[in-house]
Write a protein that holds these residues in place. Sequence first.
Motif, PDB file in Angstrom:
ATOM      1  N   VAL A   1       0.828  -1.208   0.000  1.00 65.25           N
ATOM      2  CA  VAL A   1       0.000   0.000   0.000  1.00 65.25           C
ATOM      3  C   VAL A   1       0.870   1.270   0.000  1.00 65.25           C
ATOM      4  N   LEU A   2       2.123   1.125   0.404  1.00 66.52           N
ATOM      5  CA  LEU A   2       3.021   2.285   0.459  1.00 66.52           C
ATOM      6  C   LEU A   2       3.509   2.717  -0.917  1.00 66.52           C
ATOM      7  N   LYS A   3       3.384   1.868  -1.898  1.00 61.37           N
ATOM      8  CA  LYS A   3       3.904   2.189  -3.236  1.00 61.37           C
ATOM      9  C   LYS A   3       3.189   3.394  -3.855  1.00 61.37           C
ATOM     10  N   SER A   4       1.879   3.440  -3.717  1.00 66.31           N
ATOM     11  CA  SER A   4       1.114   4.521  -4.334  1.00 66.31           C
ATOM     12  C   SER A   4       1.191   5.799  -3.504  1.00 66.31           C
ATOM     13  N   ARG A   5       1.497   6.878  -4.168  1.00 69.60           N
ATOM     14  CA  ARG A   5       1.525   8.188  -3.499  1.00 69.60           C
ATOM     15  C   ARG A   5       0.400   9.087  -4.020  1.00 69.60           C
ATOM     16  N   LYS A   6      -0.578   8.479  -4.662  1.00 68.03           N
ATOM     17  CA  LYS A   6      -1.659   9.225  -5.301  1.00 68.03           C
ATOM     18  C   LYS A   6      -2.409  10.125  -4.317  1.00 68.03           C
ATOM     19  N   ILE A   7      -2.877   9.556  -3.200  1.00 69.73           N
ATOM     20  CA  ILE A   7      -3.648  10.334  -2.221  1.00 69.73           C
ATOM     21  C   ILE A   7      -2.769  11.407  -1.597  1.00 69.73           C
ATOM     22  N   ARG A   8      -1.543  11.033  -1.228  1.00 69.27           N
ATOM     23  CA  ARG A   8      -0.629  12.005  -0.635  1.00 69.27           C
ATOM     24  C   ARG A   8      -0.364  13.151  -1.608  1.00 69.27           C
ATOM     25  N   ASN A   9      -0.183  12.839  -2.877  1.00 67.49           N
ATOM     26  CA  ASN A   9       0.057  13.876  -3.878  1.00 67.49           C
ATOM     27  C   ASN A   9      -1.153  14.791  -4.031  1.00 67.49           C
ATOM     28  N   ARG A  10      -2.340  14.208  -3.984  1.00 69.06           N
ATOM     29  CA  ARG A  10      -3.549  15.037  -4.075  1.00 69.06           C
ATOM     30  C   ARG A  10      -3.660  15.968  -2.878  1.00 69.06           C
ATOM     31  N   PHE A  11      -3.312  15.465  -1.717  1.00 68.75           N
ATOM     32  CA  PHE A  11      -3.342  16.277  -0.508  1.00 68.75           C
ATOM     33  C   PHE A  11      -2.287  17.379  -0.592  1.00 68.75           C
ATOM     34  N   GLU A  12      -1.101  17.003  -1.040  1.00 75.09           N
ATOM     35  CA  GLU A  12       0.007  17.954  -1.108  1.00 75.09           C
ATOM     36  C   GLU A  12      -0.205  19.023  -2.176  1.00 75.09           C
ATOM     37  N   HIS A  13      -0.848  18.659  -3.272  1.00 77.56           N
ATOM     38  CA  HIS A  13      -1.047  19.598  -4.381  1.00 77.56           C
ATOM     39  C   HIS A  13      -2.493  20.092  -4.427  1.00 77.56           C
ATOM     40  N   TYR A  14      -3.040  20.332  -3.261  1.00 69.97           N
ATOM     41  CA  TYR A  14      -4.427  20.747  -3.147  1.00 69.97           C
ATOM     42  C   TYR A  14      -4.680  22.072  -3.865  1.00 69.97           C
ATOM     43  N   ASP A  15      -3.686  22.925  -3.904  1.00 71.57           N
ATOM     44  CA  ASP A  15      -3.829  24.209  -4.590  1.00 71.57           C
ATOM     45  C   ASP A  15      -4.177  24.021  -6.064  1.00 71.57           C
ATOM     46  N   GLU A  16      -3.563  23.030  -6.702  1.00 70.09           N
ATOM     47  CA  GLU A  16      -3.835  22.769  -8.113  1.00 70.09           C
ATOM     48  C   GLU A  16      -5.255  22.257  -8.295  1.00 70.09           C
ATOM     49  N   PHE A  17      -5.697  21.413  -7.358  1.00 71.36           N
ATOM     50  CA  PHE A  17      -7.060  20.916  -7.416  1.00 71.36           C
ATOM     51  C   PHE A  17      -8.051  22.078  -7.322  1.00 71.36           C
ATOM     52  N   LEU A  18      -7.804  22.993  -6.387  1.00 74.81           N
ATOM     53  CA  LEU A  18      -8.707  24.134  -6.235  1.00 74.81           C
ATOM     54  C   LEU A  18      -8.773  24.970  -7.505  1.00 74.81           C
TER      55      LEU A  18
END
Length: 166
Positions: free
Chosen positions: A81-98
């Motif tokens: 489960v540690l291989k994927s950083r998808k959720i962490r990246n979404r959390f970290e790059h929240y500004d881009e999502f907004l």
Amino acid sequence: MKLIREGAFLTELIFQAELVSSSYRRLKGSADGFDKISVWSDIQSILISSGNISKILWPTWKYRERGEQLRQLLEIGSESVLKSRKIRNRFEHYDEFLDDFFKDKDICSYTDLAMNPSLSASIGGSCHRGYNSYNNTLVIHGETLNLNDIVDAVEQVRLKCKSLFV
């Protein structure tokens, strides 16, 4: 991998794992005390530290050999489960999502940092980040991450690293 270099990476993995463990222990108290800032601080710390572990074990192409050697040494498979950083990246790059979310919208519904009862009402709609303390799941951009799975996998990495120093 040279022994001193290997030891440095194992020590870093242990350090990051202990950060995850410490944040996870605090998270329950933060949620029980309805301390929203502490809850999200703890979650962010878990995501960042577990992401750092992921980057050490599954690095960029340039350092792939190091990652392969460490995963082999620690017996960590590609299904971790540690291989994927998808959720962490979404959390970290929240500004881009907004930026993307609000682009070309005059009217919209926006719910963020929802917790427990308010989380269930907003999941089907527009909840951008939510935490369910009853089952320790994080919802971000409509995807769910079980924090228990992350913490368990990190603890296994920590124990394997420590066993190599005995």
